[in-house]
Write a protein that holds these residues in place. Structure first.
Motif, PDB file in Angstrom:
ATOM      1  N   VAL A  48       0.831  -1.204   0.000  1.00  0.00           N
ATOM      2  CA  VAL A  48       0.000   0.000   0.000  1.00  0.00           C
ATOM      3  C   VAL A  48       0.863   1.251   0.000  1.00  0.00           C
ATOM      4  CG1 VAL A  48      -1.721   1.320   1.323  1.00  0.00           C
ATOM      5  CG2 VAL A  48      -1.932  -1.162   1.127  1.00  0.00           C
ATOM      6  N   ARG A  49       1.988   1.211   0.731  1.00  0.00           N
ATOM      7  CA  ARG A  49       2.863   2.377   0.795  1.00  0.00           C
ATOM      8  C   ARG A  49       3.432   2.701  -0.583  1.00  0.00           C
ATOM      9  NH1 ARG A  49       6.174   0.526   4.317  1.00  0.00           N
ATOM     10  NH2 ARG A  49       4.954   1.212   6.133  1.00  0.00           N
ATOM     11  N   ALA A  50       3.820   1.665  -1.324  1.00  0.00           N
ATOM     12  CA  ALA A  50       4.350   1.892  -2.668  1.00  0.00           C
ATOM     13  C   ALA A  50       3.286   2.512  -3.573  1.00  0.00           C
ATOM     14  CB  ALA A  50       4.863   0.579  -3.261  1.00  0.00           C
ATOM     15  N   LEU A  51       2.061   1.988  -3.510  1.00  0.00           N
ATOM     16  CA  LEU A  51       0.987   2.538  -4.323  1.00  0.00           C
ATOM     17  C   LEU A  51       0.659   3.973  -3.903  1.00  0.00           C
ATOM     18  CD1 LEU A  51      -1.373  -0.563  -4.479  1.00  0.00           C
ATOM     19  CD2 LEU A  51       0.046   0.354  -6.327  1.00  0.00           C
ATOM     20  N   ARG A  52       0.668   4.216  -2.576  1.00  0.00           N
ATOM     21  CA  ARG A  52       0.371   5.568  -2.080  1.00  0.00           C
ATOM     22  C   ARG A  52       1.430   6.556  -2.542  1.00  0.00           C
ATOM     23  NH1 ARG A  52       1.458   6.741   4.023  1.00  0.00           N
ATOM     24  NH2 ARG A  52       3.518   6.628   3.070  1.00  0.00           N
ATOM     25  N   ASP A  53       2.713   6.148  -2.469  1.00  0.00           N
ATOM     26  CA  ASP A  53       3.782   7.045  -2.900  1.00  0.00           C
ATOM     27  C   ASP A  53       3.660   7.355  -4.395  1.00  0.00           C
ATOM     28  OD1 ASP A  53       4.703   6.991  -0.338  1.00  0.00           O
ATOM     29  OD2 ASP A  53       6.351   5.568  -0.726  1.00  0.00           O
ATOM     30  N   ALA A  54       3.311   6.324  -5.164  1.00  0.00           N
ATOM     31  CA  ALA A  54       3.136   6.556  -6.609  1.00  0.00           C
ATOM     32  C   ALA A  54       1.975   7.510  -6.861  1.00  0.00           C
ATOM     33  CB  ALA A  54       2.894   5.227  -7.316  1.00  0.00           C
ATOM     34  N   ALA A  55       0.897   7.349  -6.088  1.00  0.00           N
ATOM     35  CA  ALA A  55      -0.251   8.240  -6.255  1.00  0.00           C
ATOM     36  C   ALA A  55       0.097   9.664  -5.866  1.00  0.00           C
ATOM     37  CB  ALA A  55      -1.427   7.727  -5.431  1.00  0.00           C
ATOM     38  N   GLU A  56       0.867   9.844  -4.788  1.00  0.00           N
ATOM     39  CA  GLU A  56       1.278  11.182  -4.380  1.00  0.00           C
ATOM     40  C   GLU A  56       2.152  11.824  -5.458  1.00  0.00           C
ATOM     41  OE1 GLU A  56       0.404  12.994  -1.984  1.00  0.00           O
ATOM     42  OE2 GLU A  56      -0.542  11.675  -0.510  1.00  0.00           O
ATOM     43  N   ALA A  57       3.013  11.001  -6.046  1.00  0.00           N
ATOM     44  CA  ALA A  57       3.865  11.527  -7.123  1.00  0.00           C
ATOM     45  C   ALA A  57       3.024  11.952  -8.317  1.00  0.00           C
ATOM     46  CB  ALA A  57       4.900  10.479  -7.542  1.00  0.00           C
ATOM     47  N   VAL A 112      -7.702  15.988  -9.835  1.00  0.00           N
ATOM     48  CA  VAL A 112      -8.697  15.581  -8.831  1.00  0.00           C
ATOM     49  C   VAL A 112      -8.683  14.068  -8.644  1.00  0.00           C
ATOM     50  CG1 VAL A 112     -11.163  15.484  -8.322  1.00  0.00           C
ATOM     51  CG2 VAL A 112     -10.149  17.599  -9.206  1.00  0.00           C
ATOM     52  N   ALA A 113      -8.600  13.315  -9.755  1.00  0.00           N
ATOM     53  CA  ALA A 113      -8.595  11.856  -9.675  1.00  0.00           C
ATOM     54  C   ALA A 113      -7.335  11.359  -8.959  1.00  0.00           C
ATOM     55  CB  ALA A 113      -8.681  11.253 -11.071  1.00  0.00           C
ATOM     56  N   ALA A 114      -6.191  11.975  -9.261  1.00  0.00           N
ATOM     57  CA  ALA A 114      -4.937  11.572  -8.602  1.00  0.00           C
ATOM     58  C   ALA A 114      -5.011  11.856  -7.103  1.00  0.00           C
ATOM     59  CB  ALA A 114      -3.759  12.303  -9.243  1.00  0.00           C
ATOM     60  N   ARG A 115      -5.587  13.016  -6.731  1.00  0.00           N
ATOM     61  CA  ARG A 115      -5.706  13.350  -5.315  1.00  0.00           C
ATOM     62  C   ARG A 115      -6.634  12.368  -4.607  1.00  0.00           C
ATOM     63  NH1 ARG A 115      -2.947  14.606  -1.644  1.00  0.00           N
ATOM     64  NH2 ARG A 115      -2.075  16.309  -2.914  1.00  0.00           N
ATOM     65  N   ALA A 116      -7.749  11.990  -5.238  1.00  0.00           N
ATOM     66  CA  ALA A 116      -8.690  11.040  -4.633  1.00  0.00           C
ATOM     67  C   ALA A 116      -8.031   9.677  -4.427  1.00  0.00           C
ATOM     68  CB  ALA A 116      -9.934  10.911  -5.517  1.00  0.00           C
ATOM     69  N   GLN A 117      -7.244   9.244  -5.429  1.00  0.00           N
ATOM     70  CA  GLN A 117      -6.551   7.965  -5.307  1.00  0.00           C
ATOM     71  C   GLN A 117      -5.540   8.007  -4.167  1.00  0.00           C
ATOM     72  OE1 GLN A 117      -6.990   5.118  -6.331  1.00  0.00           O
ATOM     73  NE2 GLN A 117      -5.073   3.974  -6.664  1.00  0.00           N
ATOM     74  N   ALA A 118      -4.823   9.104  -4.042  1.00  0.00           N
ATOM     75  CA  ALA A 118      -3.833   9.241  -2.969  1.00  0.00           C
ATOM     76  C   ALA A 118      -4.515   9.225  -1.601  1.00  0.00           C
ATOM     77  CB  ALA A 118      -3.038  10.530  -3.149  1.00  0.00           C
ATOM     78  N   GLU A 119      -5.650   9.903  -1.478  1.00  0.00           N
ATOM     79  CA  GLU A 119      -6.368   9.925  -0.201  1.00  0.00           C
ATOM     80  C   GLU A 119      -6.924   8.540   0.147  1.00  0.00           C
ATOM     81  OE1 GLU A 119      -9.261  12.944  -0.764  1.00  0.00           O
ATOM     82  OE2 GLU A 119      -7.848  14.606  -0.415  1.00  0.00           O
ATOM     83  N   ARG A 120      -7.414   7.817  -0.868  1.00  0.00           N
ATOM     84  CA  ARG A 120      -7.934   6.467  -0.623  1.00  0.00           C
ATOM     85  C   ARG A 120      -6.831   5.544  -0.125  1.00  0.00           C
ATOM     86  NH1 ARG A 120      -8.072   1.673  -2.881  1.00  0.00           N
ATOM     87  NH2 ARG A 120      -6.848   2.339  -4.695  1.00  0.00           N
ATOM     88  N   LEU A 121      -5.658   5.628  -0.741  1.00  0.00           N
ATOM     89  CA  LEU A 121      -4.548   4.773  -0.337  1.00  0.00           C
ATOM     90  C   LEU A 121      -4.009   5.176   1.035  1.00  0.00           C
ATOM     91  CD1 LEU A 121      -2.761   4.472  -3.775  1.00  0.00           C
ATOM     92  CD2 LEU A 121      -3.829   2.599  -2.490  1.00  0.00           C
ATOM     93  N   ALA A 122      -4.064   6.470   1.343  1.00  0.00           N
ATOM     94  CA  ALA A 122      -3.643   6.901   2.677  1.00  0.00           C
ATOM     95  C   ALA A 122      -4.570   6.323   3.744  1.00  0.00           C
ATOM     96  CB  ALA A 122      -3.623   8.428   2.756  1.00  0.00           C
ATOM     97  N   ALA A 123      -5.889   6.329   3.443  1.00  0.00           N
ATOM     98  CA  ALA A 123      -6.849   5.745   4.390  1.00  0.00           C
ATOM     99  C   ALA A 123      -6.634   4.245   4.521  1.00  0.00           C
ATOM    100  CB  ALA A 123      -8.277   6.039   3.923  1.00  0.00           C
ATOM    101  N   GLN A 124      -6.359   3.576   3.400  1.00  0.00           N
ATOM    102  CA  GLN A 124      -6.101   2.140   3.444  1.00  0.00           C
ATOM    103  C   GLN A 124      -4.830   1.848   4.247  1.00  0.00           C
ATOM    104  OE1 GLN A 124      -5.799   0.286  -0.395  1.00  0.00           O
ATOM    105  NE2 GLN A 124      -5.518  -1.765   0.451  1.00  0.00           N
ATOM    106  N   HIS A 125      -3.833   2.703   4.102  1.00  0.00           N
ATOM    107  CA  HIS A 125      -2.595   2.538   4.861  1.00  0.00           C
ATOM    108  C   HIS A 125      -2.877   2.584   6.361  1.00  0.00           C
ATOM    109  CE1 HIS A 125       1.347   3.616   6.560  1.00  0.00           C
ATOM    110  NE2 HIS A 125       1.859   2.991   5.508  1.00  0.00           N
TER     111      HIS A 125
END
Length: 532
Positions: free
Chosen positions: A352-361, A399-412
């Motif tokens: 999840v951390r790897a996916l979250r970092d990619a989403a933040e990027a 907006v879509a990238a931000r939503a994905q990053a927030e979802r992965l942060a919550a999952q983390h």
């Protein structure tokens, strides 16, 4: 003429009322020239909530035998105070006396028994007086309970009174603590009572220790610092004798005890008693020892015949050994389970951390692209139409990238909490560990059997012997014939998170999501012949 003298006190006779009543009755007999043929007295026996006690019945039976005679009391309310519904009315005794050839006489209200109207009028007065007193006592007890004071009356074992408050009697308090300790460790009520009697430990009234005496102590909230009145409990002002955890565990074991059955107690070393083991027909598998063979019989087959149930008799060793072996394998200790959850969490966190970092990027790149276009528009390098076109394309991406990053942060954050074993889960794991520890220590005697039996009953509602199973994840069937299905108590798994359930089923954690739709029982079936 012969006379029977009867005396009574609704509560404990601390001030010598009963001897005074006897004296008054004998004095009346002497004045009338009657021979006193017997004396009877009931202490702590109500005439408002009940028909006095056994001694009144004995006095009436004695009077019937020697009639014609006289039954003498100090006052008519010694005989009855009831309203005719919850307890006997005085009028009932008036007509009993006429039929039995017995005169009723009273020292203080002798005219009451001269005609039925006076008797019924006095009976109504006695009942109303008792009702009023009862309401006043209840209100007073309610006020005392709300104030954290004991309701009065006989002191509870382990305490004495000082200044109207309960204070600890250290000698008796040690016995109370011993009773709770032995009970939560698996001791039966009868074994605890026998041990206290064998050691000469006195009860509150100096009588024999009985199962009811022990269970009364175990069920009394006074020992955990509470006062009970009318099914309500209030925090008390006295010092408790046991801690909250011991009280809770004792209450669970009491609640899990099967209702008292009628049959003879088994003589063998059967693990299952009191309905904890059931047949698939719904009836209990009862323990029996016949000719040296220890067996379990279906009670339904025994009562209603093979047409109702044709479950065969089963050797005790096959059932008990299978259960022992199963729990040696399935029971996990808390620390091992915490470690297993933590390891699964760490793997998932890395993913999840790897996916979250990619989403933040991706969020950063989208914002940078939109920022460059905004600067070009501001610098005049883009006209208004181009700016609107680029913005319409880039803004949804951001907006879509931000939503994905927030979802992965919550999952983390959710995955991080996998490492926490909730209170309900930790308690059940502790109990399973206790079962395994008891079995690993080898069950050699009745005390060991009791301990395992109590430990099982805390977590499991029953164990059902089946020949055909419903769908389960962990199939432990080796011979395709008889298996035992553990049915867990709802209270044992209430509040569970999904990350713990697969561990109890002995599945890989990664398979939990795939199996979520099927929701099988947490504990797999036990093969009778092989145990696992």
């Amino acid at each position: 003429m012969r006379a029977i003298v009867y005396a009574a006190k609704s509560t404990e006779d601390k001030r010598g009322s009963i001897p005074t009543q006897f004296e008054d009755g004998r004095a009346l007999a002497a004045r009338e020239g009657w021979e006193v043929a017997g004396q009877y007295a009931d202490e702590a026996a109500s005439a408002w909530s009940g028909d006095r006690g056994a001694q009144l019945a004995s006095a009436m039976e004695h009077a019937e035998r020697i009639a014609p005679c006289v039954l003498v009391v100090q006052h008519s309310d010694r005989l009855a105070r009831g309203d005719g519904r919850s307890a006997r009315h005085l009028g009932e005794l008036y007509f009993w006396a006429i039929k039995a050839g017995v005169q009723l006489r009273s020292v203080q209200d002798d005219s009451t028994f001269t005609n039925p109207l006076l008797t019924f009028a006095m009976g109504e007065r006695n009942a109303e007086d008792s009702r009023r007193k009862s309401l006043a006592v209840q209100a007073g007890m309610q006020r005392r309970g709300e104030a954290g004071k004991h309701h009065g009356g006989p002191r509870p074992y382990g305490y004495g009174y000082r200044g109207g408050l309960l204070v600890i009697d250290e000698a008796e308090a040690a016995i109370v603590r011993r009773i709770f300790a032995e009970f939560v460790a698996g001791g039966s009520l009868s074994a605890i009572a026998r041990g206290l009697h064998r050691e000469g430990v006195p009860t509150l009234r100096g009588r024999l220790w009985r199962q009811s005496t022990v269970s009364g102590i175990l069920a009394n909230p006074v020992y955990v610092g509470l006062i009970r009145h009318n099914a309500e409990t209030f925090p008390a002002r006295h010092e408790p004798l046991i801690d909250d955890e011991t009280w809770r565990r004792a209450a669970e074991v009491l609640a899990a005890r099967p209702s008292k059955g009628r049959g003879r107690p088994p003589k063998g070393n059967h693990l299952f008693r009191g309905g904890l083991l059931r047949c698939e027909c719904g009836e209990a598998m009862v323990p029996r020892t016949n000719g040296g063979y220890e067996m379990y019989y279906c009670n339904g087959r025994g009562k209603l015949g093979r047409e109702f149930c044709d479950m065969p008799h089963i050797r005790r060793v096959d059932i008990d050994s299978a259960v022992y072996l199963y729990f040696e394998q399935v029971s996990l200790d808390v620390e091992a389970t915490r470690q297993a959850i933590a390891e699964a969490r760490d793997h998932k966190l890395a993913e999840v951390r790897a996916l979250r970092d990619a989403a933040e990027a991706e969020v950063q790149r989208a914002e940078e692209r939109l920022g460059r276009v905004r600067r070009d528009y501001t610098d005049g390098k883009l006209d208004a139409d181009d700016w609107r076109s680029f913005k319409a394309e880039l803004e949804p991406q951001r907006v879509a990238a931000r939503a994905q990053a927030e979802r992965l942060a919550a999952q983390h954050g959710e995955v991080e909490r996998w490492g926490e074993v909730r209170d309900a889960e930790a308690e059940t794991l502790r109990r399973l560990s206790e079962i395994r520890a008891l079995i690993a220590g080898e069950v050699r005697d009745a005390a060991g059997l009791d301990a395992v039996r109590v430990a099982l009953s805390r977590t499991f509602e029953r164990f059902v012997i089946r020949r055909q199973l419903r769908r389960v994840h962990v199939e432990l069937i080796a011979n395709g014939q008889l298996v035992i299905e553990p049915e867990v108590r709802e209270t044992a798994i209430d509040g569970y998170s999904e990350n713990l359930r697969p561990i109890l089923r002995r599945e890989p954690l990664g398979q939990a999501a795939d199996a979520a739709k099927e929701q099988p029982p947490i504990f797999g079936p036990i093969d009778v012949m092989h145990g696992a």
